[in-house]
Motif scaffolding. Sequence first.
Motif, PDB file in Angstrom:
ATOM      1  N   THR A  37       0.800   7.402   3.075  1.00 22.56           N
ATOM      2  CA  THR A  37       0.423   8.813   2.972  1.00 22.56           C
ATOM      3  C   THR A  37       1.005   9.557   4.161  1.00 22.56           C
ATOM      4  O   THR A  37       1.394   8.969   5.164  1.00 22.56           O
ATOM      5  CB  THR A  37      -1.116   8.970   2.982  1.00 22.56           C
TER       6      THR A  37
ATOM      7  N   ALA B 109      -6.016  11.790   4.858  1.00 25.44           N
ATOM      8  CA  ALA B 109      -6.716  10.554   4.524  1.00 25.44           C
ATOM      9  C   ALA B 109      -6.439  10.226   3.066  1.00 25.44           C
ATOM     10  O   ALA B 109      -6.341  11.123   2.235  1.00 25.44           O
ATOM     11  CB  ALA B 109      -8.213  10.728   4.754  1.00 25.44           C
ATOM     12  N   PRO B 110      -6.292   8.968   2.727  1.00 23.49           N
ATOM     13  CA  PRO B 110      -6.059   8.625   1.329  1.00 23.49           C
ATOM     14  C   PRO B 110      -7.282   8.957   0.482  1.00 23.49           C
ATOM     15  O   PRO B 110      -8.422   8.874   0.953  1.00 23.49           O
ATOM     16  CB  PRO B 110      -5.802   7.127   1.366  1.00 23.49           C
ATOM     17  N   GLU B 111      -7.047   9.354  -0.764  1.00 27.05           N
ATOM     18  CA  GLU B 111      -8.156   9.710  -1.653  1.00 27.05           C
ATOM     19  C   GLU B 111      -8.898   8.457  -2.067  1.00 27.05           C
ATOM     20  O   GLU B 111      -8.283   7.450  -2.390  1.00 27.05           O
ATOM     21  CB  GLU B 111      -7.619  10.426  -2.896  1.00 27.05           C
ATOM     22  N   ARG B 112     -10.212   8.568  -2.027  1.00 27.70           N
ATOM     23  CA  ARG B 112     -11.019   7.441  -2.435  1.00 27.70           C
ATOM     24  C   ARG B 112     -11.369   7.584  -3.904  1.00 27.70           C
ATOM     25  O   ARG B 112     -11.700   8.681  -4.355  1.00 27.70           O
ATOM     26  CB  ARG B 112     -12.301   7.384  -1.612  1.00 27.70           C
ATOM     27  N   PRO B 113     -11.309   6.506  -4.655  1.00 26.72           N
ATOM     28  CA  PRO B 113     -11.675   6.616  -6.071  1.00 26.72           C
ATOM     29  C   PRO B 113     -13.170   6.868  -6.208  1.00 26.72           C
ATOM     30  O   PRO B 113     -13.977   6.445  -5.385  1.00 26.72           O
ATOM     31  CB  PRO B 113     -11.296   5.254  -6.641  1.00 26.72           C
ATOM     32  N   ALA B 114     -13.551   7.570  -7.261  1.00 25.53           N
ATOM     33  CA  ALA B 114     -14.958   7.868  -7.498  1.00 25.53           C
ATOM     34  C   ALA B 114     -15.690   6.572  -7.839  1.00 25.53           C
ATOM     35  O   ALA B 114     -15.181   5.751  -8.601  1.00 25.53           O
ATOM     36  CB  ALA B 114     -15.103   8.858  -8.647  1.00 25.53           C
ATOM     37  N   PRO B 115     -16.848   6.373  -7.258  1.00 24.14           N
ATOM     38  CA  PRO B 115     -17.569   5.130  -7.534  1.00 24.14           C
ATOM     39  C   PRO B 115     -18.069   5.089  -8.971  1.00 24.14           C
ATOM     40  O   PRO B 115     -18.496   6.102  -9.522  1.00 24.14           O
ATOM     41  CB  PRO B 115     -18.728   5.159  -6.543  1.00 24.14           C
TER      42      PRO B 115
ATOM     43  N   LYS C  58       0.837  -1.196   0.000  1.00 22.05           N
ATOM     44  CA  LYS C  58       0.000   0.000   0.000  1.00 22.05           C
ATOM     45  C   LYS C  58       0.873   1.248   0.000  1.00 22.05           C
ATOM     46  O   LYS C  58       1.969   1.255   0.554  1.00 22.05           O
ATOM     47  CB  LYS C  58      -0.900   0.011   1.236  1.00 22.05           C
TER      48      LYS C  58
END
Length: 165
Positions: free
Chosen positions: A134, A139-145, A131
């Motif tokens: 960061t 907080a790590p960026e979340r991918p767009a659903p 992984k």
Amino acid sequence: MVRRSQTSNPRTSVVLTAGADWGTRAAGQRRGSGSEFPMPRRPAARLKALQRCLGVIRTAINTKHWAQARYGLSRARALVNALPADLTAKEREQLSVLRKRFEARGTTAAKKSAAKKKAAPKPAAKKAAPKKKTAPGKAPERPAPDLGDRLLNRAALGYGPAGGA
């Protein structure tokens, strides 16, 4: 309900019954303990009855028929006590194991061990990719659903002018 006279006494006490003659029958019924069964006469027959009884208890515990298991345990105890100890060493050991399993029927430890037995062995897990680390506090960026090809009527939802999605 039917009125039924209890005695031949002139001052009769009347009992209300709900149908057939349940007056004495229901009061006299008790659960059989298993030790009242007819005991075989010969020691060989007693030993055979004990071995059959152990099989019945094992099946009853595995299928969670607790009343049948309780009855069988009581019957097995009567048979073991009627036989000499040197003939029944193996059966006594089996009986103590079954008794422990019966006593642990409602405990959380018994439920956990049953759940472990039911769980199938999992295949070996593949090594996960390392992984990205960061910076602390971010907080790590979340991918767009991915919503697929669905179109949303934004105007109907009150988000703005009608048109595209």
